[in-house]
Design an enzyme around this catalytic site. Structure first.
Site, PDB file in Angstrom:
ATOM      1  N   GLY A  83       0.775  -1.227   0.000  1.00  0.00           N
ATOM      2  CA  GLY A  83       0.000   0.000   0.000  1.00  0.00           C
ATOM      3  C   GLY A  83       0.807   1.278   0.000  1.00  0.00           C
ATOM      4  N   ASP A  84       2.080   1.205   0.399  1.00  0.00           N
ATOM      5  CA  ASP A  84       2.954   2.384   0.396  1.00  0.00           C
ATOM      6  C   ASP A  84       4.382   1.922   0.117  1.00  0.00           C
ATOM      7  OD1 ASP A  84       3.720   5.010   0.597  1.00  0.00           O
ATOM      8  OD2 ASP A  84       3.752   5.064   2.782  1.00  0.00           O
ATOM      9  N   LEU A  85       4.515   1.174  -0.963  1.00  0.00           N
ATOM     10  CA  LEU A  85       5.780   0.492  -1.256  1.00  0.00           C
ATOM     11  C   LEU A  85       6.727   1.396  -2.045  1.00  0.00           C
ATOM     12  CD1 LEU A  85       7.273  -2.190  -0.911  1.00  0.00           C
ATOM     13  CD2 LEU A  85       6.372  -2.884  -3.139  1.00  0.00           C
ATOM     14  N   ASN A 124      10.529   2.766   2.562  1.00  0.00           N
ATOM     15  CA  ASN A 124       9.877   1.796   3.448  1.00  0.00           C
ATOM     16  C   ASN A 124      10.465   0.406   3.324  1.00  0.00           C
ATOM     17  OD1 ASN A 124       8.147   3.621   4.642  1.00  0.00           O
ATOM     18  ND2 ASN A 124       6.483   3.256   3.190  1.00  0.00           N
ATOM     19  N   MET A 154       3.765   2.186  -7.401  1.00  0.00           N
ATOM     20  CA  MET A 154       4.230   3.011  -6.284  1.00  0.00           C
ATOM     21  C   MET A 154       5.728   2.851  -6.058  1.00  0.00           C
ATOM     22  SD  MET A 154       3.509   5.145  -3.906  1.00  0.00           S
ATOM     23  CE  MET A 154       4.009   5.723  -2.282  1.00  0.00           C
TER      24      MET A 154
END
Length: 199
Positions: free
Chosen positions: A69-71, A75, A102
């Site tokens: 979801g926020d790759l 991260n 992303m």
């Protein structure tokens, strides 16, 4: 939340973002250090609902995948034994290409990552344009939160979609993208007019 990916992406990504911008009335000016960051709002969320009817034409059917979801590279860390570790997830199920898109938004990973990924699970034709569509959500989200250059990146993504999605099949989508682009330009002009009268 939804029975299919198309409705989820429409209702809980694009439309939700527009509702957030509208409800919080983000058309303001905010000074941060020496830089001016300006926020924008998409006033009428109903306009972007036109996207819902044509997402199936842009995005092929896909089996749901568990997404980070926020790759992005910030991260991804290395553990003590040098194994990769992912942090700060925003987990949900959706099109696997969302994470791939992303991952390339803020610099991306090394080429070998994408080569190995493609050798195991080949990337479908048309991914380049779908990645622009998927990352538009993240850019608009960042524009609402941080303003600044994210507004310009959003504009560039919109121009890219207008350039490549020019067949009659995507007429409804192009109208929505044109509307967003016009709204952003109006905000820019309003900001310049405000600054000129402030002196």
């Amino acid at each position: 939340l939804e029975n299919n990916w198309f409705d989820f992406y429409s209702n809980h990504r694009l439309i939700q973002l527009c509702s957030l911008a509208r409800d919080e009335q983000l058309l303001t000016l905010k000074a941060v250090k020496k830089y001016i960051f300006y926020f924008f709002t998409l006033k009428d969320c109903k306009e972007i609902e036109n996207v819902c009817g044509i997402l199936k034409e842009i995005i092929p059917s896909c089996n749901p995948s568990l997404l980070h979801g926020d790759l992005w590279s910030g991260n991804v860390l290395s553990s003590e034994n040098s194994s990769p570790a992912l942090i700060d997830p925003a987990v949900y199920y959706g099109d696997r290409e969302v994470d791939l898109a992303m991952s390339r938004l803020f610099g991306g990973f090394c080429d070998s990552f994408y080569t190995h990924y493609d050798s195991i699970y080949p990337i479908s034709e048309g991914f380049e344009q779908r990645s622009v569509l998927y990352n538009l959500y993240h850019l608009l989200n960042h524009a609402c939160i941080f303003g600044g250059s994210y507004i310009f990146q959003s504009q560039n993504s919109i121009r890219s979609l207008l350039k490549h999605l020019n067949s009659s099949l995507y007429t409804g989508f192009i109208l929505v993208i044109n509307w967003i682009h016009t709204a952003l330009e109006h905000i820019m002009l309003s900001f310049l007019a405000f600054m000129s009268t402030a002196h």
